[in-house]
Design a protein around this motif. Sequence first.
Motif, PDB file in Angstrom:
ATOM      1  N   ASN A   1       0.724  -1.503  -0.239  1.00 11.61           N
ATOM      2  CA  ASN A   1      -0.028   0.127  -0.081  1.00 11.61           C
ATOM      3  C   ASN A   1       0.603   1.263   0.294  1.00 11.61           C
ATOM      4  O   ASN A   1       1.922   0.913   0.679  1.00 11.61           O
ATOM      5  CB  ASN A   1      -0.633  -0.305   1.300  1.00 11.61           C
ATOM      6  CG  ASN A   1      -2.103  -1.318   1.211  1.00 11.61           C
ATOM      7  OD1 ASN A   1      -2.739  -1.250  -0.180  1.00 11.61           O
ATOM      8  ND2 ASN A   1      -2.286  -1.392   2.456  1.00 11.61           N
TER       9      ASN A   1
ATOM     10  N   LYS B   1      -7.388  -4.812   0.048  1.00 11.65           N
ATOM     11  CA  LYS B   1      -6.966  -3.285  -0.300  1.00 11.65           C
ATOM     12  C   LYS B   1      -7.907  -2.557  -0.768  1.00 11.65           C
ATOM     13  O   LYS B   1      -7.902  -1.525  -0.185  1.00 11.65           O
ATOM     14  CB  LYS B   1      -6.275  -3.694  -1.302  1.00 11.65           C
ATOM     15  CG  LYS B   1      -5.271  -2.539  -2.272  1.00 11.65           C
ATOM     16  CD  LYS B   1      -4.734  -2.589  -3.280  1.00 11.65           C
ATOM     17  CE  LYS B   1      -3.560  -1.777  -3.070  1.00 11.65           C
ATOM     18  NZ  LYS B   1      -2.516  -1.860  -1.977  1.00 11.65           N
TER      19      LYS B   1
ATOM     20  N   HIS C   1      -8.785  -1.673   3.170  1.00 13.07           N
ATOM     21  CA  HIS C   1      -7.598  -0.811   3.405  1.00 13.07           C
ATOM     22  C   HIS C   1      -7.696   0.912   3.031  1.00 13.07           C
ATOM     23  O   HIS C   1      -7.735   1.519   3.838  1.00 13.07           O
ATOM     24  CB  HIS C   1      -6.404  -0.794   3.357  1.00 13.07           C
ATOM     25  CG  HIS C   1      -5.578   0.319   3.019  1.00 13.07           C
ATOM     26  ND1 HIS C   1      -4.739   0.345   4.234  1.00 13.07           N
ATOM     27  CD2 HIS C   1      -4.787   0.900   2.176  1.00 13.07           C
ATOM     28  CE1 HIS C   1      -3.533   1.347   3.862  1.00 13.07           C
ATOM     29  NE2 HIS C   1      -3.628   1.515   2.484  1.00 13.07           N
TER      30      HIS C   1
END
Length: 489
Positions: free
Chosen positions: A359, A467, A470
């Motif tokens: 990330n 993801k 996130h």
Amino acid sequence: MKTFDATIFDLAPVAMWIEDFSGVKQQFDQWRSEGVADIRAFLKEDMRRVAACSQKIRILQVNSKTLELFEARDLGHLVDNISVVFSDDMFESHINELAALWEGETEFCSNAVNYSLSGRRMDIQLKGSVMPGYEDTLGQVLLTTEDVTAREDARRNEYSSRQHAEGLFEHSPVSLWVEDFSQIRELIESVRDRGIVDFRVFMDVHPEFVRQCMSEIRVIDVNQATLDLFGAPDVQTLLHRQADIFRDEMEKPFREQLMDLWEGKLYHQREVVNYALDGSIRHILLHFAVLPGHETDWAQVQVALTDITARKKAEAYLEYLGKHDVLTKLHNRAFYMDELNRLERKPLRPVSAILMDLNGLKEANDQLGHDAGDALLRRFGEVLNGVVSQPNHAARIGGDEFAILMPGADRKAVTSMVETISELLHINNQFYSNAPLSVAIGMATSQDGEKMEDLVKRADRAMYEDKRLHHTGGKTLEQKAKNGSALAS
């Protein structure tokens, strides 16, 4: 001289001279009266003294062979040009003759250099004998001068060839060993005499035979390059510590060498591994040759060792580059795809896969520069290298994408792996609090009959879901693992 004697003298096949040394005898008497004791040292001190003695010698008679050898028309022609005959280094050898006469000897022999009247150089073997009745005066001395130029040329050529060969051996940039394999030949022939046909099987059954053959090698000589190659200060140290050089993997190639010799291959080569005296490894290209003239006894063989360590390191590095990502030190995408194909062919199941995406890498590159992004990638590579070991493999498969393949790992094993990765990420971030690592993680374990491609797709979908969480503030897999929560299936 009687007519018969004169005829024999003149027809002799060797050059003969009758000379009067009485003037030399008188010079000796004068020097003795002056206290000279060591005639050799006295003459060498001043070579003009040798020349003075030579000038006092009178030639009384020579035979036809002498005139022919020195290319003189007659005795007068020879005497008038005697300075041409006796020149250059003649005086050095003349000291030996004078010393013999000084010490009362009636016979002497020496090697000298003379010249024909045309200037042709000749190596001469000179022999002299004081004729009976002239021992006190040296009034007549019989000398023979034999032309031994051909013999001396051959000796000089042999010496030059030997020096050349020794120079090539000693100063060769390649490690050279001259060894005696005669005892090994006897051992091999004794096996053949026992009716053994399959020598390879014999060595398999009797490994002690190989070790015995190794112990029977006798080293005759080595060159300087050998000492340099193995870091030995001298030959004695090298020979005393051969067990430190030829060990571990050396027995296997030596077996093949014995096999070549059994099959009559007296010239062969192979790659081997040796060790320097400091313990460092040496990759060697070994050339073995039984030297000419020893094909039936192997009493002299030459072993040439070329150091290919640098080449092997370069090959290993190229192989490493072909399978690894230089930045992270992880395996690369090519290796990852090969491993997937290998696992597809193997029956081992289950197989688990972990897909990861770093990330914030794009933001780090855009805002802080690529050096900052590379630093994040290197740190994550260190984390994965610290936790993943065979039979598992970690790979960087894209710019910010990573994967772990775990053959034989079930759901519990892959969950434990994710938890360990999360723990190491947490520790790593404590040292780099201003640039924390954050990773989206997806994992999957193979189902019955599932292809590897489908397994990876499931792990990839799980990673993209992680993801999304996130970015939307949900609880990611990394967070669950760090907090000790049960990981979602």
